[in-house]
Scaffold this active site. Structure first.
Site, short mmCIF file in Angstrom:
data_model
loop_
_atom_site.label_atom_id
_atom_site.label_comp_id
_atom_site.label_asym_id
_atom_site.label_seq_id
_atom_site.Cartn_x
_atom_site.Cartn_y
_atom_site.Cartn_z
N SER A 276 1.12 -1.67 0.58
CA SER A 276 -0.15 -0.15 0.08
C SER A 276 0.83 1.60 -0.32
O SER A 276 2.25 1.03 0.63
CB SER A 276 -1.49 -0.30 1.26
OG SER A 276 -1.66 1.42 1.55
N ARG A 315 -22.52 -5.95 -45.93
CA ARG A 315 -21.23 -5.75 -45.29
C ARG A 315 -21.64 -3.80 -44.26
O ARG A 315 -22.44 -3.44 -44.39
CB ARG A 315 -20.55 -4.93 -46.21
CG ARG A 315 -18.91 -4.57 -45.07
CD ARG A 315 -17.92 -4.55 -45.72
NE ARG A 315 -17.76 -5.59 -46.31
CZ ARG A 315 -17.14 -5.57 -47.65
NH1 ARG A 315 -17.19 -4.81 -48.47
NH2 ARG A 315 -17.17 -6.95 -48.39
#
Length: 445
Positions: A276, A315
């Site tokens: 930490s 497409r």
């Protein structure tokens, strides 16, 4: 400032930053795959000398991803500017065979399938290694007693071996599903509108071209062009998420059982890991945290693949284009997650003593189900409930209450002690562990 192939180190994606899946999914990897497809396409239809010339030129091409990426904005995909860079490198007589008959989607789809195959195969290897570690873990702890927890509360006794066997079985199932999805990944070749008309025009029969292309690239041969039917990629995405869910479950359990107040499990000790910035005493479960983060991310990425799979025309505008980066991020997320989980599981610490302490502390309630099943027919459910309530409220050992208050002439102290022993109420746990290990070993001889 230094940059990677794709300008992304993964600063905000630590689960995959620096992992083996990154180079397999980089912009350079996509470019190499597109070039491989173009070379293979030339091999299956061009004269030998032309195919040789194309391969020699393309293998030596120096394509810069940043330039190609910006140029891709012009035509909406990277194949168009790639071809513009490649054609001048090839002799004119051979250059006519570059990309002949194909459309951009054929090249990009097939290239992304190659990238996906290679990245997902690495993830299968990681899953295989995770399963190997879980086989050892489950076997080593087949009799390690621990508290079973349901809806956050202590429930009945179980074993850590069975918990690990559950993880194992789920990982093996996901590994198999992912391997099957990878094996099924097909080449894409359909021409401009998916009719193969250009290849019919050039060769009279298109299917041999498709089959040969698939063979060269080591991909499956599809029944039809799949340019607007995206099941190959959604199936792969779903398989990746199945593995991600499983690894996320392992991480969630590790994170919970590594809590300061529980301390039944611990992550492997790593240099610089778990610290930490403010609290020097902390050893955070960072591996489990990263795996959990990936498990939260992966399903939405797969959902995006499904959204892109709803197409129009031959497409679609936008749906196809939205798929590319999503697929790569999913491959990276789960690939990095699997590599992280491999490290976690291989070095997982199991605090057997702490598990036993929690069992002993809750022994009075862990066997309440067994008492009800065995004693209710003899003394009634209400009487059994009173025994359990007394044990909980008074803190007395339930075995002493049974001796003092259960008037069963043919029950010895040993019988009552056995009845109240959590270690005697783990059901088929050992057999289930053996079943999971035996099933896993079919793939892990």
């Amino acid at each position: 400032m230094p940059s990677t192939d794709d300008g992304d180190f993964g600063l905000l994606a630590p689960v995959w930053a620096g992992t083996a899946v990154v180079p397999l999914t980089s912009d350079q990897a996509v470019i190499r795959a597109m070039i491989d497809v173009e070379i293979a396409l030339a091999r299956v239809q061009a004269p030998q000398n032309a195919a040789d010339a194309i391969e020699a030129a393309l293998r030596g091409a120096d394509i810069h991803p940043e330039h190609l990426a910006v140029a891709s904005r012009g035509g909406g995909n990277p194949v168009i500017p790639l071809l513009a860079e490649l054609r001048p490198l090839i002799e004119p007589d051979a250059a006519i065979w570059l990309h002949r008959g194909a459309t951009s989607q054929d090249i990009l789809d097939t290239a992304l399938v190659i990238v996906a195959r290679d990245a997902a195969l690495l993830t299968v290897v990681q899953a295989h290694a995770i399963a190997e570690s879980l086989i050892e873990l489950a076997g080593a702890h087949v009799d390690t007693l621990m508290v079973g927890r349901t809806i956050t509360q202590h429930a009945t006794p179980t074993t850590f071996g069975l918990k690990a066997a559950g993880w194992l079985s789920a990982v093996v199932a996901a590994e198999r599903q992912l391997a099957a999805a990878v094996t099924a990944l097909p080449v894409q070749l359909g021409g401009a509108s998916g009719t193969l008309a250009s290849f019919i025009e050039l060769h009279g029969d298109a299917q041999p071209i498709v089959g040969s292309l698939a063979e060269i690239l080591d991909l499956a041969e599809p029944t039809l062009p799949w340019h607007v039917h995206r099941a190959p990629l959604t199936t792969l995405g779903d398989a990746l998420v199945q593995l991600s869910d499983t690894l996320g479950t392992i991480a969630a359990n590790v994170g919970l059982l590594a809590r300061s107040e529980i301390r039944e499990l611990s992550e492997p000790v790593r240099a610089g890991g778990g610290g930490s910035s403010a609290m020097p005493h902390k050893q955070n479960p960072v591996l489990a945290t990263l795996i959990s983060a990936a498990a939260l991310r992966a399903p939405s990425l797969a959902a995006d693949l499904h959204r892109a799979a709803v197409t129009v025309d031959e497409r679609p505008p936008g749906a196809w284009h939205s798929e590319w980066s999503t697929l790569r991020e999913l491959l990276r997320t789960v690939g990095g997650q699997a590599e992280t989980a491999r490290e976690l599981v291989a070095g997982l610490g199991v605090n057997v003593q702490r598990m036993r302490q929690h069992v002993d502390a809750s022994a009075n309630v862990l066997v309440s189900e067994r008492l009800m099943l065995r004693l209710a027919p003899l003394i009634g459910k209400k009487a059994v409930q009173q025994i359990v309530d007394t044990a909980v409220s008074s803190g007395r050992d339930i075995r002493s209450i049974l001796r003092d208050e259960v008037a069963l002439a043919d029950w010895s102290d040993d019988n009552l002690a056995e009845l109240a022993d959590p270690a005697q109420y783990t059901g088929a746990a050992a057999e289930l562990v053996a079943r999971a290990i035996a099933d896993a070993r079919e793939d892990h001889a």
